[in-house]
Structures are given as structure tokens and as C-alpha cells.
Design an enzyme around this catalytic site. Structure first.
Site, PDB file in Angstrom:
ATOM      1  N   ALA A 114       0.784  -1.237   0.127  1.00  0.00           N
ATOM      2  CA  ALA A 114      -0.011  -0.081   0.067  1.00  0.00           C
ATOM      3  C   ALA A 114       0.731   1.249   0.061  1.00  0.00           C
ATOM      4  O   ALA A 114       0.574   2.114  -0.752  1.00  0.00           O
ATOM      5  CB  ALA A 114      -0.813  -0.040   1.124  1.00  0.00           C
ATOM      6  N   ASP A 174      -4.755  -0.574   5.662  1.00  0.00           N
ATOM      7  CA  ASP A 174      -3.381  -0.021   5.083  1.00  0.00           C
ATOM      8  C   ASP A 174      -3.417   1.271   4.297  1.00  0.00           C
ATOM      9  O   ASP A 174      -2.492   2.168   5.164  1.00  0.00           O
ATOM     10  CB  ASP A 174      -2.961  -1.174   3.969  1.00  0.00           C
ATOM     11  CG  ASP A 174      -2.698  -2.546   4.496  1.00  0.00           C
ATOM     12  OD1 ASP A 174      -2.661  -2.947   5.804  1.00  0.00           O
ATOM     13  OD2 ASP A 174      -2.781  -3.312   3.538  1.00  0.00           O
TER      14      ASP A 174
HETATM   15  C1  GLA Z   1      -3.121  -6.911   5.005  1.00  0.00           C
HETATM   16  C2  GLA Z   1      -4.291  -6.439   4.408  1.00  0.00           C
HETATM   17  C3  GLA Z   1      -5.113  -5.564   5.237  1.00  0.00           C
HETATM   18  C4  GLA Z   1      -5.681  -6.175   6.698  1.00  0.00           C
HETATM   19  C5  GLA Z   1      -4.358  -6.926   7.394  1.00  0.00           C
HETATM   20  C6  GLA Z   1      -4.750  -7.731   8.479  1.00  0.00           C
HETATM   21  O1  GLA Z   1      -2.230  -5.992   5.624  1.00  0.00           O
HETATM   22  O2  GLA Z   1      -3.875  -5.581   3.381  1.00  0.00           O
HETATM   23  O3  GLA Z   1      -6.471  -5.050   4.665  1.00  0.00           O
HETATM   24  O4  GLA Z   1      -6.549  -7.307   6.402  1.00  0.00           O
HETATM   25  O5  GLA Z   1      -3.595  -7.844   6.350  1.00  0.00           O
HETATM   26  O6  GLA Z   1      -5.361  -7.002   9.436  1.00  0.00           O
END
Ligand code: GLA
Length: 436
Positions: free
Chosen positions: A160, A203
């Protein structure tokens, strides 16, 4: 400790010089996006179900130096990956991956050059998202991207952070003014539509909305957020020791991008299946996500769920409760209580959400025994990467070396692949993504 300790002047100088050389321009015209990594102390795995989550950024992350190019061409190089990525912003981008029912994500147009396809897809995904939002970009960029050494694919949401870095650079080069809320949605398009990962908005919300020292709270259903400040304790003697913490990141040595692990999408599907059964039993016709099920409906109908689906739903409802209690503990400056909730959240990820792998579970248990640790859990989805902990600042160094030694004893192979200087990092809270 201060919120702008990252990126350092030397990191900024280095990346600006790289881009100036690549583009043949003066170093002063190079801009840099700083896009931090995030942690999620409470609210794990419930964002994709519309739950309430808490998050923060740390003072480490991705930096992207860029200048507008002469035309619509995008030319990118990376500090981590070889090769160049080259495309035009006036070419239409189509979704690049499809999520299969078994949780696997398949590439629609497999690329010959694996490296190019992997790291270039976030930049193309950012263009895809902006085009989906109705923006017809004309101006390309020349850029160089790099992350904090060893922290990619570590459960700190480097993906992200990368997606947001490209969005901010393309928007700046094209003079687009886009709010954080819109960018949260654009990053969702990159991950859900372009890359086929069915994740939630935790994120990117953390990366775009966080503020130094605060806990960011996001309601993933209503998309409303707030920043929870810790108390000031001005009246107290010894004020500093009252809210005196560091964030420990302890790395397992296991790396894998979430898009290459079917486990994440499988769990999302299971949560939706549980929601569907509970909603049908409650006589409601709404989207099958667990935030549409009331706690009392879950209690009344949970016997209708297969044991594994009941555990997924149990995680959702208990985690929502822990988030609410945790926000209050943070607001009151009660780090002991906040930490206990984080550790309970970690246990529920292992027992109810069943997503931790052995090395991460070992790291979690080691952290719980480390001196000064308030609480710990996996960072991110739990299939690889690192565990994070809140620790009393006075014990941070001692805790870090305790964790390093103990983990090495249990996982000598994995631990020996880690850089010994960064195997356990002591971090501070960070700020939101920004263009410098
Ligand atoms: C990853 C995903 C998020 C979230 C986390 C767990 O980072 O990208 O959207 O679901 O896992 O909390």
C-alpha cells in the site's frame, strides 16, 4: 523523538541525486514522496468485513523521487529490484489479475520479465485507479523508488505504501488535487481490482491519515475516521515515564507478497460465508459481510456455523470489542491495558482466524516474554513478515537483544538470513504520506 525523523536529509539527498542523474535535471526540481509503513495494534483481519480498526505509521517507509518527464512517458527504477519499468500514462490500463474461487490470484497477461511484472504493476495499478476515477493523465514521470532495507513484504504494508507513493507522484505531476479519502479509494482499486487481493482499507487509511503520536481509528464500513491523541499528563510529576513507549518490529525472515499466497483471500471468503449463514438465519438480505450481522444475531445463530466458520466470526466480534476497549485505553494513556488487548488480539489471530505460521507464532511468544513489552502480535496478515510489540522505552534495547537471541535458537536458518543490525528494529510513531 520527533515525527519527522524520517526520511533523513541524507536519504533525501541520495534519492534526489539519483533522479536528477536519470532525468538530466537539476537536483532542486526533484520532489520526493515519503510513504510510511503502518502497524495495526488492534483490528486485525476485520477491515475487509467492515470492522473498526486502529492503526499507526512508523518512522520508516518507501521514498519515491520523481520529476515530470518530457511527455506522457513513465520511466522508473528501483533500489530493490532490477530492470526499468516504462509505460505511457495515456495508454489505458486494464485489471492485471483475477482472483479465483480457491483464493489464488492469477495474472491476466503473464509478463516475460518477472521482475518487471512484479514491481511495475503497482505503478500501472495507480494509473489504472486514476483512470477509473475519470482522470485522463497527460504527464508522465521519471522516478526512483526505494524502501527501508529488508522491510519489503514484511507485513508492514509496503504494497500500500508503494501504491500510494505512485498515486501521489502521478497526481502531483498532473496538478491534480485529490483528498486522502479519494486516495484511500484509489488504493483500494489498485489492490482489489488491479491486483485481485480482496483486502480491506486498513493499510491505505493508516498511511494517508495517520498523525505523529496518535492512534488512527477507521470504521471500515462508514469510512469515518478519527485520531485518538494520548493524554498529555502535564500535571504529573515524571510525566515522560507515563507514556513512554517504542515500537519493536521483530522479523521472521519469511517473505512473500500477499498476492502470491491464496490464504488471505480464502479467509476473506470464509468470513463472507459465515456472514451469509448468519444473515439468512436472521432474515436479513444485505451484503454478506460480518459488520452487517449484529453481535446478538451472531450469539443467537452461531450454532448454525461449521466450527471453522464459527471461529472466523468469533475473531471478528471479539476483535471489534478489543478495538473499542483499546481506543479508550490509549485515550487514557493506559499502555498496560492497551498491550494486553494487543496480545489477546494476537492469540485470537492464531486460534480463531488461524492465520499465523510457525515462525511468527514463535516470535509472538518470545516477544511476550521480553522485558518491558506491553503487548505483541503479528503485523499484517500473519502469513510471513514480522511481529510488532509496544515496549517501555527504557527496556527497548534489552527487549530487542532478548528477542534476537531467543529467535536465533528456535529458527537458526531463517534468523541467519536476516541482517543482524535490522533483525529487530526499534521504531517511533510516524506521520502520514506526503510530498516533500
Ligand atoms: C493485510 C491487508 C489488510 C488487513 C491486514 C490484516 O495487511 O492488506 O487489508 O486485512 O492484512 O489486518
Amino acid at each position: 523523538m520527533n515525527g519527522v525523523s524520517w526520511p533523513s536529509d541524507s536519504e533525501l539527498d541520495r534519492i534526489k541525486n539519483m533522479v536528477a542523474e536519470m532525468a538530466g535535471v537539476h537536483v532542486d526540481v526533484v520532489k520526493v514522496v515519503a510513504s510510511p509503513y503502518r502497524i495495526c495494534p488492534l483490528g486485525a483481519h476485520i477491515d475487509h468485513q467492515g470492522g473498526i480498526v486502529s492503526a499507526m505509521t512508523v518512522n520508516k517507509g518507501i521514498i519515491l523521487g520523481f520529476v515530470p518527464s518530457a511527455d506522457s512517458r513513465v520511466l522508473l527504477r528501483s533500489g530493490q529490484f532490477s530492470g526499468e519499468v516504462c509505460f505511457r500514462v495515456d495508454q489505458i490500463q486494464l485489471p492485471n489479475h483475477t482472483a479465483k474461487p480457491n483464493g489464488k490470484i492469477e495474472e491476466n497477461h503473464p509478463s516475460n520479465t518477472i521482475e518487471e511484472c512484479k514491481w511495475g504493476s503497482y505503478a500501472k495499478g495507480a494509473l489504472y485507479a486514476l483512470q477509473r476515477g475519470g482522470h485522463h493523465l497527460k504527464q508522465g514521470i521519471t522516478g526512483f523508488i526505494c524502501g527501508t532495507e529488508g522491510l519489503d513484504s514484511s507485513g508492514l504494508s509496503s504494497s500500500a505504501a508503494v501504491g500510494i507513493a505512485y498515486l501521489l507522484a502521478l497526481e502531483t505531476a498532473n496538478n491534480l488535487t485529490i483528498s486522502p479519502t479519494e486516495n484511500i479509494e484509489y488504493d483500494r482499486l489498485i489492490e482489489n481490482e488491479y491486483l485481485g487481493l480482496k483486502n480491506g482499507i486498513l493499510d491505505q487509511s493508516a498511511i494517508l491519515l495517520s498523525s505523529y503520536g496518535c492512534l488512527t481509528c477507521m470504521d471500515c464500513k462508514t469510512k469515518k475516521h478519527k485520531l485518538i491523541h494520548p493524554p498529555k499528563f502535564e500535571m504529573e510529576k515524571n510525566a515522560e515515564s507515563k507514556f513512554h513507549y517504542k515500537i519493536l518490529l521483530a522479523f521472521s525472515g519469511l517473505k512473500q507478497a500477499l498476492t502470491t499466497n491464496p490464504g488471505y483471500n480464502r479467509r476473506v471468503t470464509e468470513c463472507r460465508e459465515a456472514a451469509e449463514i448468519l444473515l439468512r438465519a436472521a432474515g436479513k438480505e444485505v451484503e454478506p459481510i460480518l459488520s452487517n450481522v449484529k453481535q446478538e444475531e451472531f450469539e443467537a445463530h452461531k450454532s448454525k456455523l461449521e466450527p471453522d466458520l464459527a471461529r472466523r466470526a468469533e475473531h471478528y466480534f471479539s476483535e471489534n470489542t478489543r478495538v473499542i476497549k483499546g481506543l479508550e485505553a490509549w485515550r487514557c494513556g493506559n499502555l498496560e491495558e492497551f498491550g494486553k488487548l494487543i496480545s489477546a488480539s494476537g492469540l485470537s489471530s492464531i486460534q480463531n482466524y488461524e492465520c499465523g505460521c510457525e515462525p511468527l507464532i514463535q516470535l509472538y511468544k518470545i516477544l511476550l516474554k521480553a522485558p518491558g513489552v506491553y503487548g505483541a502480535r503479528f503485523s499484517g496478515a500473519g502469513f510471513r513478515g514480522c511481529c510488532m510489540a509496544f515496549v517501555n522505552s527504557d527496556y527497548a534495547d534489552e527487549a530487542a537483544s532478548f528477542v534476537k537471541t531467543q529467535y536465533f535458537e528456535l529458527q537458526p536458518d531463517l534468523a541467519s538470513h536476516l541482517n543482524q543490525d535490522t533483525a529487530v528494529m526499534i521504531c517511533d510513531s510516524g506521520d502520514c504520506a506526503r510530498v516533500i
